[in-house]
Enzyme design. Structure first.
Site, PDB file in Angstrom:
ATOM      1  N   GLY A   1       0.806  -1.207   0.000  1.00 46.36           N
ATOM      2  CA  GLY A   1       0.000   0.000   0.000  1.00 46.36           C
ATOM      3  C   GLY A   1       0.841   1.260   0.000  1.00 46.36           C
ATOM      4  O   GLY A   1       2.066   1.213  -0.147  1.00 46.36           O
ATOM      5  N   ASP A   2       0.158   2.372   0.188  1.00 47.21           N
ATOM      6  CA  ASP A   2       0.761   3.702   0.114  1.00 47.21           C
ATOM      7  C   ASP A   2       0.454   4.430   1.413  1.00 47.21           C
ATOM      8  O   ASP A   2      -0.717   4.543   1.797  1.00 47.21           O
ATOM      9  CB  ASP A   2       0.150   4.441  -1.083  1.00 47.21           C
ATOM     10  N   PHE A   3       1.483   4.951   2.104  1.00 43.83           N
ATOM     11  CA  PHE A   3       1.214   5.571   3.403  1.00 43.83           C
ATOM     12  C   PHE A   3       0.519   6.925   3.296  1.00 43.83           C
ATOM     13  O   PHE A   3       0.225   7.558   4.302  1.00 43.83           O
ATOM     14  CB  PHE A   3       2.462   5.668   4.278  1.00 43.83           C
TER      15      PHE A   3
ATOM     16  N   HIS B   1      11.223  12.442   7.673  1.00 44.63           N
ATOM     17  CA  HIS B   1      12.280  13.395   7.289  1.00 44.63           C
ATOM     18  C   HIS B   1      12.437  13.516   5.774  1.00 44.63           C
ATOM     19  O   HIS B   1      13.088  14.447   5.296  1.00 44.63           O
ATOM     20  CB  HIS B   1      13.602  13.044   7.977  1.00 44.63           C
TER      21      HIS B   1
END
Length: 354
Positions: free
Chosen positions: A230-232, A250
């Site tokens: 998935g994609d955060f 960061h």
């Protein structure tokens, strides 16, 4: 005889001139790694002529680079004019337990080198010139250029090897529950956490292309972890007791970091905890690696290292609250956060996170 004041002034001039030529430190180090000088010296001292023969280089020019690096403690010249390994040079060997070879190749690659040369433009405009140079953001470039992706991901994975066990040992994980490593790369930190805490289960949440290169095939943790693609920036797996963001925030500016934190908060139950594992910039003028890394993040990602106050502001905007900052043996710290109580004051909106 120069006066004390003149001597101090002379030292300052030499310091500033040395800083202005500091780019040559990186250039010389890259030469040594690319030519496998440390590997050639593993069996014993060799002269510049012998090393030049092995590396197909000019012996005179190579000798000058080696002399410069020896001045900085990388290699040492003996009385016979031969060079040998030092503890610092050992770190340049691929087989060193704490090898930084891949990191040197990444940090001296043109992906870092070229944007740094245009730092003035970044400061003037408030955004990296990386996209202009390479035709898109770094992670987009990595997705379409496998050779650059290999340099980057190999270096980050090797760096994690030096960090993950000390980090896992620095936090008192619960005896049972589930740890969700968000954007956890090949899973090095999750592996270290599961090894140290046999009652825990783990979820490695990453992009599909990264999951195929996971490093969690250890029989000691078999059956205690699962990969989730998935994609955060989107939907993050629910059901975790501990959520981890190591070296994730960061890479991103405050706006995108807030998106990641809000997606994570949405996945968290009210009793869950979030561990942000990043450098925390200390106040004052004393040297700290985070202040150098912050410039690297600014030139390449529009990212940043943050102070405790900056973390507090970001977390509040995501309806989270920092509980404490736990140092680790390295540069990174663990910012432990929990969901903010319902009665907490309204969080700043995105306009305040710029």
């Amino acid at each position: 005889m120069p006066t004390t004041e003149q001597a101090l002034l002379g030292n300052l001039v030499r310091q500033v001139m040395g800083d202005a030529l500091g780019f040559l430190n990186a250039a010389a180090l890259r030469v040594a790694v690319r030519l496998d000088i440390a590997e050639h010296l593993a069996s014993g001292p060799r002269t510049p002529t012998e090393l030049a023969r092995l590396s197909d280089t000019d012996p005179g020019h190579l000798a000058r680079v080696l002399r410069f690096l020896a001045m900085r403690g990388v290699f040492r010249e003996d009385e016979q004019g031969a060079y040998q390994l030092t503890p610092a040079a050992e770190l340049l060997r691929a087989e060193s337990p704490m090898s930084v070879r891949s990191m040197v190749l990444l940090l001296t690659d043109e992906m870092y080198w070229l944007p740094a040369g245009r730092l003035e433009e970044t400061v003037q405009t408030g955004t990296t010139v990386f996209n202009e140079i390479f035709g898109g953001p770094l992670f987009d470039v990595l997705a379409r250029e496998p050779h650059r992706a290999d340099i980057f991901h190999t270096a980050i994975a090797d760096l994690s090897v030096t960090e993950q066990d000390p980090i896992a040992a620095s936090y008192d994980f619960p005896d049972t529950g589930t740890v969700v490593d968000v954007g956890g790369g090949p899973g090095g930190l999750l592996h270290a956490v599961l090894l140290r805490n046999p009652g825990l289960r783990g979820v490695l949440f990453e992009q599909e292309s990264v999951l195929t290169q996971h490093r969690l095939g250890d029989p000691a943790i078999a059956g205690r972890w699962e990969p989730v693609a998935g994609d955060f920036f989107g939907r993050i797996p629910t059901g975790g007791d501990i959520y981890v963001l190591k070296r994730v925030l960061h890479d991103w500016d405050d706006r995108d970091s807030l998106r990641i934190l809000r997606a994570t908060r949405q996945a968290m139950a009210n009793e869950a905890k979030l561990l942000i594992i990043d450098a925390v910039i200390p106040s004052g003028n004393d040297p700290h690696p985070s202040k150098l890394y912050d410039l690297a993040m600014m030139t390449n990602f529009d990212g940043k290292e943050r102070t405790r106050a900056e973390f507090d502001t970001l977390l509040a905007a995501a309806n989270l609250r920092a509980v404490r900052v736990i140092p680790t043996p390295g540069t990174l710290s663990i910012v432990e956060a929990v969901p903010a109580p319902p009665a907490a004051p309204s969080a700043p909106d995105e306009a305040e996170i710029r």
